[in-house]
Design a protein around this motif. Structure first.
Motif, PDB file in Angstrom:
ATOM      1  N   PHE A   1       3.975  10.403  -2.796  1.00 49.78           N
ATOM      2  CA  PHE A   1       3.239   9.274  -2.220  1.00 49.78           C
ATOM      3  C   PHE A   1       4.003   8.767  -1.012  1.00 49.78           C
ATOM      4  CE2 PHE A   1       2.285   9.752  -6.633  1.00 49.78           C
ATOM      5  CZ  PHE A   1       0.911   9.645  -6.680  1.00 49.78           C
ATOM      6  N   LYS A   2       3.268   8.263  -0.002  1.00 51.36           N
ATOM      7  CA  LYS A   2       3.997   7.802   1.194  1.00 51.36           C
ATOM      8  C   LYS A   2       3.491   6.443   1.653  1.00 51.36           C
ATOM      9  CE  LYS A   2       1.022  10.692   4.003  1.00 51.36           C
ATOM     10  NZ  LYS A   2       0.850  11.800   4.894  1.00 51.36           N
TER      11      LYS A   2
ATOM     12  N   CYS B   1      -1.317  11.500  -8.949  1.00 53.76           N
ATOM     13  CA  CYS B   1      -2.515  10.951  -8.297  1.00 53.76           C
ATOM     14  C   CYS B   1      -3.728  11.168  -9.194  1.00 53.76           C
ATOM     15  CB  CYS B   1      -2.719  11.656  -6.950  1.00 53.76           C
ATOM     16  SG  CYS B   1      -4.269  11.221  -6.142  1.00 53.76           S
ATOM     17  N   THR B   2      -4.564  10.128  -9.357  1.00 55.13           N
ATOM     18  CA  THR B   2      -5.727  10.235 -10.242  1.00 55.13           C
ATOM     19  C   THR B   2      -6.766  11.206  -9.683  1.00 55.13           C
ATOM     20  OG1 THR B   2      -6.532   8.268  -9.112  1.00 55.13           O
ATOM     21  CG2 THR B   2      -5.635   7.937 -11.312  1.00 55.13           C
ATOM     22  N   VAL B   3      -6.752  11.438  -8.386  1.00 51.82           N
ATOM     23  CA  VAL B   3      -7.774  12.298  -7.777  1.00 51.82           C
ATOM     24  C   VAL B   3      -7.343  13.761  -7.777  1.00 51.82           C
ATOM     25  CG1 VAL B   3      -9.065  12.779  -5.650  1.00 51.82           C
ATOM     26  CG2 VAL B   3      -8.676  10.413  -6.364  1.00 51.82           C
TER      27      VAL B   3
ATOM     28  N   TYR C   1      -3.426   3.691  -2.805  1.00 50.03           N
ATOM     29  CA  TYR C   1      -2.949   2.911  -3.957  1.00 50.03           C
ATOM     30  C   TYR C   1      -2.390   1.575  -3.492  1.00 50.03           C
ATOM     31  CZ  TYR C   1      -3.525   7.120  -6.701  1.00 50.03           C
ATOM     32  OH  TYR C   1      -4.070   8.205  -7.333  1.00 50.03           O
ATOM     33  N   ASN C   2      -2.143   0.704  -4.450  1.00 46.51           N
ATOM     34  CA  ASN C   2      -1.563  -0.604  -4.143  1.00 46.51           C
ATOM     35  C   ASN C   2      -0.665  -1.008  -5.302  1.00 46.51           C
ATOM     36  OD1 ASN C   2      -1.638  -3.720  -4.219  1.00 46.51           O
ATOM     37  ND2 ASN C   2      -2.356  -3.199  -2.173  1.00 46.51           N
ATOM     38  N   ASP C   3       0.579  -1.391  -4.994  1.00 45.79           N
ATOM     39  CA  ASP C   3       1.549  -1.714  -6.046  1.00 45.79           C
ATOM     40  C   ASP C   3       1.001  -2.763  -7.009  1.00 45.79           C
ATOM     41  OD1 ASP C   3       3.166  -0.053  -4.615  1.00 45.79           O
ATOM     42  OD2 ASP C   3       4.332  -1.651  -3.678  1.00 45.79           O
TER      43      ASP C   3
ATOM     44  N   ARG D   1       0.807  -1.225   0.000  1.00 48.12           N
ATOM     45  CA  ARG D   1       0.000   0.000   0.000  1.00 48.12           C
ATOM     46  C   ARG D   1       0.837   1.270   0.000  1.00 48.12           C
ATOM     47  NH1 ARG D   1      -4.182   0.833   4.706  1.00 48.12           N
ATOM     48  NH2 ARG D   1      -2.381   0.242   5.936  1.00 48.12           N
ATOM     49  N   SER D   2       0.350   2.302  -0.701  1.00 46.46           N
ATOM     50  CA  SER D   2       0.885   3.652  -0.536  1.00 46.46           C
ATOM     51  C   SER D   2      -0.294   4.613  -0.642  1.00 46.46           C
ATOM     52  CB  SER D   2       1.946   3.973  -1.601  1.00 46.46           C
ATOM     53  OG  SER D   2       1.390   3.844  -2.878  1.00 46.46           O
ATOM     54  N   THR D   3      -0.103   5.839  -0.161  1.00 43.15           N
ATOM     55  CA  THR D   3      -1.190   6.821  -0.260  1.00 43.15           C
ATOM     56  C   THR D   3      -0.646   8.139  -0.790  1.00 43.15           C
ATOM     57  OG1 THR D   3      -0.830   7.397   2.055  1.00 43.15           O
ATOM     58  CG2 THR D   3      -2.640   5.919   1.626  1.00 43.15           C
ATOM     59  N   CYS D   4      -1.526   8.881  -1.445  1.00 41.54           N
ATOM     60  CA  CYS D   4      -1.148  10.209  -1.940  1.00 41.54           C
ATOM     61  C   CYS D   4      -0.925  11.119  -0.729  1.00 41.54           C
ATOM     62  CB  CYS D   4      -2.259  10.757  -2.835  1.00 41.54           C
ATOM     63  SG  CYS D   4      -1.997  12.489  -3.280  1.00 41.54           S
ATOM     64  N   ALA D   5       0.224  11.800  -0.690  1.00 45.23           N
ATOM     65  CA  ALA D   5       0.545  12.653   0.460  1.00 45.23           C
ATOM     66  C   ALA D   5      -0.392  13.856   0.534  1.00 45.23           C
ATOM     67  CB  ALA D   5       1.991  13.120   0.357  1.00 45.23           C
TER      68      ALA D   5
END
Ligand code: AP5
Ligand code: MG
Length: 213
Positions: A157-158, A149-151, A136-138, A126-130
């Motif tokens: 990302f962290k 980031c799509t959003v 997200y997921n690899d 897992r990672s998330t947009c900072a």
């Protein structure tokens, strides 16, 4: 409508909560996200919280109930998604009391079922947009190849400090010892609904949508 998303670490609570916010205008109340904000505050409380979270243990009921109480005061309309709260029977009792005080109640408690092997592989990827927190997921939901980031278009990302195998083992133990009794609690109250959490993100969202109507 007020709902709880109940499930072990990596079950997909945050992922589904964000979709419900987008699609139904509900308000996501994630105690994990609130505590991650608190730990960056630099206060004594923030430092204590950081150590507990990194080890994968539960923060005290008093702290998380206080955080939820504050948010329930501030937010209105749309309905609440409780993501990662309650996690103990004491928190569940407190939530009932807080909602009753506001003339509200719980509509559904959605229990997400995922086996331990899948949880480990989901969390370690897992990672998330900072910037906006999109998850997200690899493997199952990679960061786009343009690195944005799509959003929100963010480019940083962290990974979470507690997303390692040792903390995860403690998090799972805490879940089975302290949180899984809530399944019986809400079943007895007639509010529990099961959702298979192993399918693709869209499939899980479809199962939840069927329950919410
Ligand atoms: P918290 O932040 O709540 O973490 P958690 O419960 O361990 O759950 P996660 O956020 O890790 O998983 P998730 O179910 O949200 O899954 P996600 O959607 O990200 O809590 C962290 C810590 O804070 C606790 O350990 C504790 O210390 C403290 N805390 C928080 N609340 C507390 C409380 N009430 N009381 C006391 N202490 C508290 O998905 C995971 C991964 O899988 C992602 O990569 C995602 O892309 C992927 N994925 C999601 N769905 C699917 C799918 N259907 N198929 C394939 N991949 C998927
Ligand atoms: Mg989460």
């Amino acid at each position: 409508m007020n709902i709880i998303l109940l499930g072990p670490p990596g079950a997909g609570k945050g992922t589904q909560a964000r979709r419900l916010v987008e699609e139904r205008g509900m308000v996501q109340l994630s105690t994990g996200d609130m505590l991650r904000d608190a730990r960056t505050s630099g206060t004594e409380m923030g430092k204590k919280v950081a150590a507990i979270m990194d080890a994968g243990e539960l923060v005290t009921d008093e702290i998380v109930i206080g955080l939820i109480d504050e948010k329930l005061h501030q937010s209105t309309g749309g309905g609440f998604i409780f993501d990662g709260f309650p996690r103990t029977l004491g928190q569940a009792d407190a939530l009932d009391a807080l909602l009753a005080r506001n003339g509200q109640s719980l509509d559904h408690v959605i229990a997400m079922e995922v086996n331990d092997d899948a949880l480990v592989s989901r969390i370690t990827a897992r990672s998330t947009c900072a910037k906006c927190g999109e998850v997200y997921n690899d493997i199952t939901k990679p960061i786009p190849s343009d690195g944005k980031c799509t959003v929100c278009g963010g480019t940083e990302f962290k990974r979470r400090a507690d997303d390692n195998e040792e903390s995860l083992r403690t998090r799972l133990m805490e879940y089975y010892k302290k949180t899984s009794p809530l399944i019986g609690y809400y079943h007895a109250k007639g509010q529990l609904r099961w959702v298979p959490g192993l399918g693709e993100i869209d499939e899980v969202a479809g199962s939840i949508a069927k329950i919410l109507g």
